[in-house]
Write a protein that holds these residues in place. Sequence first.
Motif, short mmCIF file in Angstrom:
data_model
loop_
_atom_site.label_atom_id
_atom_site.label_comp_id
_atom_site.label_asym_id
_atom_site.label_seq_id
_atom_site.Cartn_x
_atom_site.Cartn_y
_atom_site.Cartn_z
N SER A 90 0.82 -1.22 0.00
CA SER A 90 0.00 0.00 0.00
C SER A 90 0.85 1.26 0.00
O SER A 90 0.40 2.31 -0.47
N MET A 91 2.08 1.19 0.51
CA MET A 91 2.95 2.36 0.53
C MET A 91 3.89 2.42 -0.67
O MET A 91 4.65 3.35 -0.82
N THR A 92 3.80 1.42 -1.56
CA THR A 92 4.65 1.37 -2.74
C THR A 92 4.02 2.17 -3.87
O THR A 92 2.89 1.90 -4.28
N LYS A 93 4.75 3.15 -4.40
CA LYS A 93 4.25 4.00 -5.47
C LYS A 93 5.01 3.78 -6.78
O LYS A 93 4.71 4.44 -7.78
N THR A 94 5.97 2.88 -6.78
CA THR A 94 6.76 2.60 -7.98
C THR A 94 6.02 1.63 -8.89
O THR A 94 4.96 1.11 -8.54
N SER A 95 6.58 1.36 -10.05
CA SER A 95 5.91 0.52 -11.05
C SER A 95 5.77 -0.93 -10.61
O SER A 95 4.86 -1.63 -11.06
#
Length: 305
Positions: A90-95
């Motif tokens: 949920s905190m990952t914003k990368t591809s």
Amino acid sequence: MSGSSSAPKSGASLQFNIVYTPGTVRYLRFFVSSLLDSSAASFRLVSNGCSPSEREELRRYCAGRPRLEYWELLSPEIQRHGTVLNYLQSMTKTSYFCVMDSDIFATAPWLDRSSERLHQADAVFAGMPLWVAPGQDRFPNWFRGLSGEYSHDARGACLGVTYVAIYDNDVLNAVRAREQVGFEAREWSDVPTRLHSALSRQGLSGRHFDTGKLLNVLMRVSHRLEFVEEPGLCHIGGASFEVIHRHNRPRRPESIFTRLGERGCRPLVTAWRVIQQVHSHRRTLSFGEACVVMRRRIRQRDRVR
């Protein structure tokens, strides 16, 4: 649906989350150096309930290393692995959302094959434990417990694992939002009834789903999952559980079975341990399945780890 056209040709844009539990840092942290030396990936070292000294060791190790990042969960108690993965994703914003077990080390370059498959697949998996013999990674149709060591179903279709996993993060977000399911393990009684028909069509009704399995089998209906052999990776498998077990095991007087084991009666001791484990799992597994699973774990997994 095919994988992203922007999939990395090397692992330079991939960051793997590695989760540590109490007592394991001193044994497993140095594995990271081999992963760094044998790939271009970066790593986030995550403390899940580790002691202050362990947290400091991880923090100090990451300091000054550009491809390492330290993270600790806010809760001082150990969280279930699926809960931790849900939070990290949920905190990952990368591809890509990537995870890796803490008891894995590299003996050679290990990420090229997986990175290449991301051009065709929406999720790529690797890293079977050393103790899983050929063919034992297939989930038998008559089994009820869809455990972590099953990477494929009986037909050879990919089930995915959480040992080494690389997900297209947009796809993962979409599936989680659509199905309202994450990485958490679920008993059949905890699976929403609206999902029963989809699982029945896959021959998976009435099953227990280990960490990430329910999410993966729902994802594979509309997206491509692939398992890749990475010979450069060595996965012990279950080392964290062994450390916790030894740390929490009460000191008791030497038993007759310990003495028998030391005197060369290992088959008798193994048989007794299998019977104990089968009895303890009688509510979740059939007798036949429990015998197969517990014999394999005691004879193969426990000795390796």
